[in-house]
Design an enzyme around this catalytic site. Structure first.
Site, PDB file in Angstrom:
ATOM      1  N   MET A  39     -98.023 -37.936 111.982  1.00  0.00           N
ATOM      2  CA  MET A  39     -98.908 -38.762 111.161  1.00  0.00           C
ATOM      3  C   MET A  39     -98.102 -39.568 110.149  1.00  0.00           C
ATOM      4  O   MET A  39     -98.646 -40.087 109.178  1.00  0.00           O
ATOM      5  CB  MET A  39     -99.951 -37.890 110.455  1.00  0.00           C
ATOM      6  CG  MET A  39    -100.840 -37.132 111.440  1.00  0.00           C
ATOM      7  SD  MET A  39    -102.474 -36.776 110.826  1.00  0.00           S
ATOM      8  CE  MET A  39    -102.091 -35.747 109.413  1.00  0.00           C
ATOM      9  N   LEU A  42     -92.597 -39.605 107.188  1.00  0.00           N
ATOM     10  CA  LEU A  42     -91.639 -38.739 107.891  1.00  0.00           C
ATOM     11  C   LEU A  42     -90.626 -38.117 106.931  1.00  0.00           C
ATOM     12  O   LEU A  42     -90.152 -38.764 106.005  1.00  0.00           O
ATOM     13  CB  LEU A  42     -90.897 -39.544 108.962  1.00  0.00           C
ATOM     14  CG  LEU A  42     -91.793 -40.171 110.045  1.00  0.00           C
ATOM     15  CD1 LEU A  42     -90.932 -40.915 111.077  1.00  0.00           C
ATOM     16  CD2 LEU A  42     -92.656 -39.121 110.737  1.00  0.00           C
ATOM     17  N   HIS A  46     -89.765 -33.663 110.527  1.00  0.00           N
ATOM     18  CA  HIS A  46     -90.086 -34.542 111.657  1.00  0.00           C
ATOM     19  C   HIS A  46     -88.801 -34.974 112.377  1.00  0.00           C
ATOM     20  O   HIS A  46     -88.746 -34.995 113.613  1.00  0.00           O
ATOM     21  CB  HIS A  46     -90.787 -35.814 111.166  1.00  0.00           C
ATOM     22  CG  HIS A  46     -92.119 -35.606 110.523  1.00  0.00           C
ATOM     23  ND1 HIS A  46     -92.340 -35.840 109.179  1.00  0.00           N
ATOM     24  CD2 HIS A  46     -93.316 -35.209 111.017  1.00  0.00           C
ATOM     25  CE1 HIS A  46     -93.606 -35.607 108.887  1.00  0.00           C
ATOM     26  NE2 HIS A  46     -94.224 -35.212 109.977  1.00  0.00           N
ATOM     27  N   LYS A 158     -94.243 -25.154 111.842  1.00  0.00           N
ATOM     28  CA  LYS A 158     -94.915 -25.291 110.541  1.00  0.00           C
ATOM     29  C   LYS A 158     -96.443 -25.231 110.732  1.00  0.00           C
ATOM     30  O   LYS A 158     -97.152 -24.631 109.946  1.00  0.00           O
ATOM     31  CB  LYS A 158     -94.489 -26.619 109.914  1.00  0.00           C
ATOM     32  CG  LYS A 158     -95.390 -27.169 108.835  1.00  0.00           C
ATOM     33  CD  LYS A 158     -95.142 -26.473 107.533  1.00  0.00           C
ATOM     34  CE  LYS A 158     -95.880 -27.039 106.333  1.00  0.00           C
ATOM     35  NZ  LYS A 158     -97.064 -27.801 106.537  1.00  0.00           N
ATOM     36  N   ASP A 159     -96.914 -25.897 111.797  1.00  0.00           N
ATOM     37  CA  ASP A 159     -98.346 -25.878 112.128  1.00  0.00           C
ATOM     38  C   ASP A 159     -98.513 -24.938 113.324  1.00  0.00           C
ATOM     39  O   ASP A 159     -98.736 -25.370 114.458  1.00  0.00           O
ATOM     40  CB  ASP A 159     -98.813 -27.298 112.440  1.00  0.00           C
ATOM     41  CG  ASP A 159     -98.587 -28.217 111.258  1.00  0.00           C
ATOM     42  OD1 ASP A 159     -99.403 -28.190 110.332  1.00  0.00           O
ATOM     43  OD2 ASP A 159     -97.561 -28.928 111.234  1.00  0.00           O
ATOM     44  N   GLN A 162    -101.684 -24.898 115.410  1.00  0.00           N
ATOM     45  CA  GLN A 162    -101.764 -26.150 116.176  1.00  0.00           C
ATOM     46  C   GLN A 162    -100.885 -26.087 117.425  1.00  0.00           C
ATOM     47  O   GLN A 162    -101.296 -26.519 118.514  1.00  0.00           O
ATOM     48  CB  GLN A 162    -101.329 -27.306 115.280  1.00  0.00           C
ATOM     49  CG  GLN A 162    -101.086 -28.618 115.988  1.00  0.00           C
ATOM     50  CD  GLN A 162    -100.769 -29.723 115.011  1.00  0.00           C
ATOM     51  OE1 GLN A 162    -101.666 -30.256 114.371  1.00  0.00           O
ATOM     52  NE2 GLN A 162     -99.500 -30.073 114.862  1.00  0.00           N
ATOM     53  N   SER A 194     -93.336 -30.932 103.999  1.00  0.00           N
ATOM     54  CA  SER A 194     -94.652 -31.404 104.420  1.00  0.00           C
ATOM     55  C   SER A 194     -94.893 -32.761 103.785  1.00  0.00           C
ATOM     56  O   SER A 194     -94.520 -32.980 102.622  1.00  0.00           O
ATOM     57  CB  SER A 194     -95.734 -30.418 103.958  1.00  0.00           C
ATOM     58  OG  SER A 194     -97.014 -31.027 104.051  1.00  0.00           O
ATOM     59  N   SER A 195     -95.527 -33.651 104.528  1.00  0.00           N
ATOM     60  CA  SER A 195     -95.868 -34.959 103.953  1.00  0.00           C
ATOM     61  C   SER A 195     -96.742 -34.770 102.723  1.00  0.00           C
ATOM     62  O   SER A 195     -96.689 -35.552 101.779  1.00  0.00           O
ATOM     63  CB  SER A 195     -96.604 -35.807 104.989  1.00  0.00           C
ATOM     64  OG  SER A 195     -95.845 -35.894 106.177  1.00  0.00           O
TER      65      SER A 195
HETATM   66  P1  AMP Z   1     -97.612 -34.197 110.911  1.00  0.00           P
HETATM   67  O1  AMP Z   1     -97.025 -35.548 110.698  1.00  0.00           O
HETATM   68  O2  AMP Z   1     -97.755 -33.392 109.661  1.00  0.00           O
HETATM   69  O3  AMP Z   1     -98.843 -34.231 111.770  1.00  0.00           O
HETATM   70  O4  AMP Z   1     -96.537 -33.378 111.745  1.00  0.00           O
HETATM   71  C1  AMP Z   1     -96.012 -33.893 112.949  1.00  0.00           C
HETATM   72  C2  AMP Z   1     -95.176 -32.818 113.605  1.00  0.00           C
HETATM   73  O5  AMP Z   1     -94.120 -32.444 112.721  1.00  0.00           O
HETATM   74  C3  AMP Z   1     -95.972 -31.545 113.907  1.00  0.00           C
HETATM   75  O6  AMP Z   1     -95.545 -31.024 115.161  1.00  0.00           O
HETATM   76  C4  AMP Z   1     -95.577 -30.646 112.770  1.00  0.00           C
HETATM   77  O7  AMP Z   1     -95.689 -29.271 113.076  1.00  0.00           O
HETATM   78  C5  AMP Z   1     -94.126 -31.046 112.573  1.00  0.00           C
HETATM   79  N1  AMP Z   1     -93.651 -30.666 111.242  1.00  0.00           N
HETATM   80  C6  AMP Z   1     -94.246 -30.945 110.053  1.00  0.00           C
HETATM   81  N2  AMP Z   1     -93.557 -30.374 109.036  1.00  0.00           N
HETATM   82  C7  AMP Z   1     -92.509 -29.715 109.597  1.00  0.00           C
HETATM   83  C8  AMP Z   1     -91.433 -28.901 109.082  1.00  0.00           C
HETATM   84  N3  AMP Z   1     -91.282 -28.679 107.778  1.00  0.00           N
HETATM   85  N4  AMP Z   1     -90.561 -28.392 109.967  1.00  0.00           N
HETATM   86  C9  AMP Z   1     -90.697 -28.604 111.296  1.00  0.00           C
HETATM   87  N5  AMP Z   1     -91.679 -29.355 111.851  1.00  0.00           N
HETATM   88  C10 AMP Z   1     -92.572 -29.900 111.010  1.00  0.00           C
END
Ligand code: AMP
Length: 280
Positions: A39, A42, A46, A158-159, A162, A194-195
């Site tokens: 999303m 970054l 990511h 992290k998720d 999901q 985290s974003s």
């Molecule tokens: P998002 O942009 O938050 O939807 O995350 C996109 C992808 O990045 C998802 O597969 C998340 O699980 C992964 N992600 C988010 N934060 C982290 C993190 N701190 N470490 C590893 N992967 C992450």
């Protein structure tokens, strides 16, 4: 010099025809495609997924799309951080070949009426507090998978719930995509990147790592879940949505068949909802 170290212009696609044209060029000669859906906003978490995808595949596609279907009307869709130029700059040099930047009407035109509803690992935990969430995630991920048709897709632990939901969906619908999970990337003090960490005030940011510390204390048997909830709230956290020990494969309750366990948590710090998890 390895290919990934060269500065090069990353291809961009905003529409489905543009995506298809770029993908056809990437696939020339039988190249395999790795995919990292995001999303945006970054961070290094990511980027670790992108690098890993590149180590597994010849070419890597990253999508950036803030998916309205997975947000409830009361949630942070409108204020979710967006930084397209910064994201594209961050993707330089990590092995991304193509960024897919669809708009909402590209993914959900007016006549879009379908939803994927998941049970199994989608039940409980996040769903108890965000009932729309996994239907929104499964629907957008399956749509993106159909558009990109990757060989491998990389998701973050992290998720964790999901990741389990996506694995179940790919298995159930015979999507033929290898789903790879990556360990959570953390700040030096343990806070999971985290974003949404961008929402934290300096005071909240100083408190936030206590979540990871509490999960480690529970994992190591130094604290019970109930004590952790009380201590986190005493430290400044607000509502604890859940801190729960689950079967890592089913995300259901622990049973005699449970092979590995996962400790999962979601709680509020001011107006920000943090999630994190650990292997136990
Ligand atoms: P998002 O942009 O938050 O939807 O995350 C996109 C992808 O990045 C998802 O597969 C998340 O699980 C992964 N992600 C988010 N934060 C982290 C993190 N701190 N470490 C590893 N992967 C992450």
């Amino acid at each position: 010099m390895p290919d990934t170290a060269k500065p090069f212009e990353i291809a961009r696609a905003r529409t489905l025809p543009a995506l298809k044209a770029e993908l056809a060029a990437l696939r020339a000669g039988g190249a395999t495609i790795g995919f990292v859906p995001t999303m945006g906003a970054l961070h290094d978490g990511h980027l670790a997924l992108v690098r890993h995808a590149r180590s597994l595949c010849d070419k890597v596609v990253v999508s950036i799309f803030v998916n309205p279907l997975q947000f409830a009307p009361t949630e942070d869709l409108d204020r979710y951080p967006r930084d397209e130029a910064g994201d594209i700059a961050r993707l330089q040099g990590v092995g991304c070949d193509l960024v897919y930047l669809p708009t909402v009407d590209v993914l959900y035109p007016k006549n879009f009426v379908s939803r994927i509803e998941m049970a199994g690992p989608a039940l409980g935990l996040e769903t108890d507090f965000r009932p729309q969430f996994f239907s929104g995630v499964a629907t957008v991920v399956s749509k993106l998978f159909n558009q990109v048709r990757p060989d491998v897709a990389v998701f973050g632990e992290k998720d964790f719930q999901q990741l389990a939901v996506v694995r179940a969906m790919v298995r159930d619908f015979d999507m033929g995509i290898e789903i790879v999970g990556m360990p959570t990337v953390r700040e030096a003090d343990g806070l999971a990147l985290s974003s949404r960490n961008a929402y934290l005030s300096p005071e909240e940011r100083a408190i936030a790592p206590k979540l990871h510390q509490a999960l480690e204390a529970i994992r190591d048997g130094r604290m019970t879940i109930d004590t952790a909830k009380i201590e986190l709230q005493a430290a400044g956290f607000g509502q604890v949505d859940y801190i729960a020990l689950r079967d890592a494969d089913t995300l259901g309750e622990i049973t005699p068949e449970t092979k590995s366990r996962r400790l999962l948590a979601a709680l509020w710090l001011g107006k920000t909802r943090l999630i994190d998890n650990l292997a136990v």
